[in-house]
Motif scaffolding. Structure first.
Motif, PDB file in Angstrom:
ATOM      1  N   VAL A 101       0.875  -1.182   0.000  1.00 16.90           N
ATOM      2  CA  VAL A 101       0.000   0.000   0.000  1.00 16.90           C
ATOM      3  C   VAL A 101       0.906   1.223   0.000  1.00 16.90           C
ATOM      4  O   VAL A 101       1.716   1.400   0.906  1.00 16.90           O
ATOM      5  CB  VAL A 101      -0.927   0.012   1.225  1.00 16.90           C
ATOM      6  CG1 VAL A 101      -1.770   1.285   1.239  1.00 16.90           C
ATOM      7  CG2 VAL A 101      -1.829  -1.216   1.231  1.00 16.90           C
ATOM      8  N   ARG A 102       0.759   2.059  -1.014  1.00 15.74           N
ATOM      9  CA  ARG A 102       1.598   3.248  -1.162  1.00 15.74           C
ATOM     10  C   ARG A 102       0.757   4.522  -1.083  1.00 15.74           C
ATOM     11  O   ARG A 102      -0.355   4.565  -1.585  1.00 15.74           O
ATOM     12  CB  ARG A 102       2.332   3.245  -2.508  1.00 15.74           C
ATOM     13  CG  ARG A 102       3.231   2.034  -2.728  1.00 15.74           C
ATOM     14  CD  ARG A 102       3.870   2.072  -4.104  1.00 15.74           C
ATOM     15  NE  ARG A 102       4.654   0.877  -4.365  1.00 15.74           N
ATOM     16  CZ  ARG A 102       5.923   0.725  -3.995  1.00 15.74           C
ATOM     17  NH1 ARG A 102       6.535   1.728  -3.364  1.00 15.74           N
ATOM     18  NH2 ARG A 102       6.569  -0.389  -4.251  1.00 15.74           N
ATOM     19  N   GLY A 103       1.323   5.551  -0.471  1.00 16.67           N
ATOM     20  CA  GLY A 103       0.743   6.884  -0.519  1.00 16.67           C
ATOM     21  C   GLY A 103      -0.596   7.040   0.170  1.00 16.67           C
ATOM     22  O   GLY A 103      -1.347   7.964  -0.138  1.00 16.67           O
ATOM     23  N   ILE A 104      -0.936   6.139   1.104  1.00 20.01           N
ATOM     24  CA  ILE A 104      -2.194   6.251   1.846  1.00 20.01           C
ATOM     25  C   ILE A 104      -1.850   6.423   3.319  1.00 20.01           C
ATOM     26  O   ILE A 104      -1.119   5.624   3.884  1.00 20.01           O
ATOM     27  CB  ILE A 104      -3.081   5.004   1.651  1.00 20.01           C
ATOM     28  CG1 ILE A 104      -3.384   4.793   0.166  1.00 20.01           C
ATOM     29  CG2 ILE A 104      -4.370   5.132   2.439  1.00 20.01           C
ATOM     30  CD1 ILE A 104      -4.225   3.562  -0.113  1.00 20.01           C
ATOM     31  N   TYR A 105      -2.360   7.493   3.928  1.00 22.90           N
ATOM     32  CA  TYR A 105      -2.055   7.776   5.318  1.00 22.90           C
ATOM     33  C   TYR A 105      -2.943   6.938   6.235  1.00 22.90           C
ATOM     34  O   TYR A 105      -4.002   6.477   5.858  1.00 22.90           O
ATOM     35  CB  TYR A 105      -2.246   9.266   5.612  1.00 22.90           C
ATOM     36  CG  TYR A 105      -1.253  10.130   4.871  1.00 22.90           C
ATOM     37  CD1 TYR A 105       0.059  10.245   5.306  1.00 22.90           C
ATOM     38  CD2 TYR A 105      -1.635  10.809   3.714  1.00 22.90           C
ATOM     39  CE1 TYR A 105       0.972  11.026   4.618  1.00 22.90           C
ATOM     40  CE2 TYR A 105      -0.732  11.590   3.021  1.00 22.90           C
ATOM     41  CZ  TYR A 105       0.575  11.697   3.479  1.00 22.90           C
ATOM     42  OH  TYR A 105       1.464  12.467   2.788  1.00 22.90           O
ATOM     43  N   GLY A 106      -2.482   6.783   7.468  1.00 21.98           N
ATOM     44  CA  GLY A 106      -3.219   6.005   8.448  1.00 21.98           C
ATOM     45  C   GLY A 106      -2.403   4.828   8.928  1.00 21.98           C
ATOM     46  O   GLY A 106      -1.304   4.556   8.431  1.00 21.98           O
ATOM     47  N   SER A 107      -2.921   4.128   9.919  1.00 24.71           N
ATOM     48  CA  SER A 107      -2.218   2.984  10.460  1.00 24.71           C
ATOM     49  C   SER A 107      -2.326   1.785   9.519  1.00 24.71           C
ATOM     50  O   SER A 107      -3.158   1.767   8.605  1.00 24.71           O
ATOM     51  CB  SER A 107      -2.800   2.604  11.829  1.00 24.71           C
ATOM     52  OG  SER A 107      -4.119   2.105  11.674  1.00 24.71           O
ATOM     53  N   CYS A 108      -1.487   0.780   9.763  1.00 27.22           N
ATOM     54  CA  CYS A 108      -1.511  -0.431   8.947  1.00 27.22           C
ATOM     55  C   CYS A 108      -2.906  -1.052   8.926  1.00 27.22           C
ATOM     56  O   CYS A 108      -3.395  -1.467   7.874  1.00 27.22           O
ATOM     57  CB  CYS A 108      -0.515  -1.444   9.504  1.00 27.22           C
ATOM     58  SG  CYS A 108       1.133  -1.329   8.786  1.00 27.22           S
ATOM     59  N   SER A 109      -3.532  -1.136  10.089  1.00 20.73           N
ATOM     60  CA  SER A 109      -4.832  -1.800  10.158  1.00 20.73           C
ATOM     61  C   SER A 109      -5.911  -1.055   9.383  1.00 20.73           C
ATOM     62  O   SER A 109      -6.895  -1.650   8.945  1.00 20.73           O
ATOM     63  CB  SER A 109      -5.262  -1.970  11.623  1.00 20.73           C
ATOM     64  OG  SER A 109      -5.340  -0.711  12.267  1.00 20.73           O
ATOM     65  N   ASP A 110      -5.719   0.264   9.189  1.00 23.22           N
ATOM     66  CA  ASP A 110      -6.697   1.052   8.433  1.00 23.22           C
ATOM     67  C   ASP A 110      -6.635   0.754   6.939  1.00 23.22           C
ATOM     68  O   ASP A 110      -7.601   0.992   6.208  1.00 23.22           O
ATOM     69  CB  ASP A 110      -6.475   2.559   8.643  1.00 23.22           C
ATOM     70  CG  ASP A 110      -6.765   3.003  10.061  1.00 23.22           C
ATOM     71  OD1 ASP A 110      -7.579   2.327  10.728  1.00 23.22           O
ATOM     72  OD2 ASP A 110      -6.178   3.996  10.503  1.00 23.22           O
ATOM     73  N   ASN A 111      -5.481   0.264   6.468  1.00 25.06           N
ATOM     74  CA  ASN A 111      -5.260   0.130   5.026  1.00 25.06           C
ATOM     75  C   ASN A 111      -5.183  -1.317   4.556  1.00 25.06           C
ATOM     76  O   ASN A 111      -4.693  -1.593   3.456  1.00 25.06           O
ATOM     77  CB  ASN A 111      -3.977   0.879   4.638  1.00 25.06           C
ATOM     78  CG  ASN A 111      -4.097   2.365   4.881  1.00 25.06           C
ATOM     79  OD1 ASN A 111      -5.125   2.972   4.576  1.00 25.06           O
ATOM     80  ND2 ASN A 111      -3.068   2.961   5.461  1.00 25.06           N
TER      81      ASN A 111
END
Length: 317
Positions: A101-111
């Motif tokens: 997952v690239r360029g998406i903010y937030g925690s690991c669990s969010d993405n």
């Protein structure tokens, strides 16, 4: 005294800046998730959930879907977060996949399940095949005798021009659907397998082999004699030198292509001197933005995607 008081106030305020910045950075890093994915090569089909947990630890998320369970792990990196998803059927590891997952903010669990994540093909159908549980052990490169040890004799076999197919089926009297596994061999080695479903309302399960959602095998590359375990010299003797080669993380990648409009490409991956995986991909004229040039200039474009097995080895190096 007035000026001295102002000076002291100024020094106190400025001295807080590094402290504030340090606190902010610590807060940022505290949200990072660290998982050693370099040990993922130990996660082989057939191990239990307890064994998987002993290798990677507790997952950041688990999901239950129909008859299978998915565990997700993440490792935060500077430019992209790396993930691995494990798929368990009746407590046994059936499949795994890496994704980023690239360029998406937030925690690991969010993405989780974002980026280039793809639900594995036929994972739901795999979870329905109780008599075929041992099919998880059918890895690329094993021999026909090893397949016989796992699955027994096929209900039907086909000898085609450059490869052989074995078919297995499981027919339930309580359902109109039959579950199937078809296995392709080249030079006596397993190169591809697929699990599919077909309608058994008319005829026996043998009569309905290669119907339903069966797909023709993609054995281009293997069909001309290539198979896992071959040495580089044998590959060159069969199909010649590659148009381009690359070396990274102890894996050497060879690319073959033709200059047809369709843009058919073949990538071969070597660990040392041994062929471990292959990938067929295409680069269309649209992918090339209409440019007509030597095919070697468009390598790794189009629908190219490095196989999971190769990614796993690279992460372990």
């Amino acid at each position: 005294m007035k000026y001295i008081g102002l000076l002291i106030t100024f020094l106190l305020l400025t001295s807080c800046v590094p402290l504030l910045v340090g606190t902010y950075v610590a807060a940022e890093h505290s949200s990072f998730t660290r998982t050693d994915l370099s040990v993922a090569h130990r996660l082989t089909p057939g191990i239990t959930k307890n064994e998987a947990e002993n290798i990677l630890g507790v997952p950041i998320r688990t999901e239950f879907n129909n008859n299978y369970e998915t565990w997700h792990y993440c490792n935060t990196k500077r430019n992209a977060d790396e993930y691995i998803a494990l798929y368990f059927v009746r407590g046994i590891l059936a499949q795994k996949q890496f994704y980023t997952v690239r360029g998406i903010y937030g925690s690991c669990s969010d993405n989780i399940k974002k980026g280039n994540y793809r639900e594995p093909e036929n994972i739901f159908l795999t979870s329905q095949l109780e008599p075929f549980d041992l099919s998880y052990k059918l890895g690329k490169g094993i021999s026909k005798s090893e397949v016989l040890d796992v699955m027994g004799p096929p209900v039907k076999s086909e000898l085609l021009k450059n490869y052989e197919i074995w078919h297995y089926c499981n027919y339930s009297m309580n359902s109109n659907n039959g579950n199937y596994i078809s296995i392709a061999f080249v030079s006596g080695k397993l190169v591809e397998k697929q699990i599919y479903n077909a309608d058994n309302r008319f005829g026996s399960c043998v009569d309905n082999i290669k119907t339903g959602d069966y797909r023709d095998f993609d054995v281009v590359g293997y069909a001309n004699g290539l198979y896992p375990g071959m040495k580089k010299s044998a590959v060159i003797a069969l199909i010649g030198n590659p148009a381009k080669s690359e070396f990274s993380d102890n894996i050497e990648e060879w690319h073959y292509c033709n200059n047809d409009v369709n843009g058919d490409y073949l990538a071969l991956y070597f660990d040392g001197d041994i062929l471990i995986e292959k990938l067929n991909y295409t680069v269309s004229i649209d992918d090339r933005k209409g440019i007509q040039d030597n095919c070697s200039k468009f390598i790794k474009m189009g629908n190219y995607r490095m196989p999971d097995k190769v990614l796993e080895i690279k992460l372990g190096n």
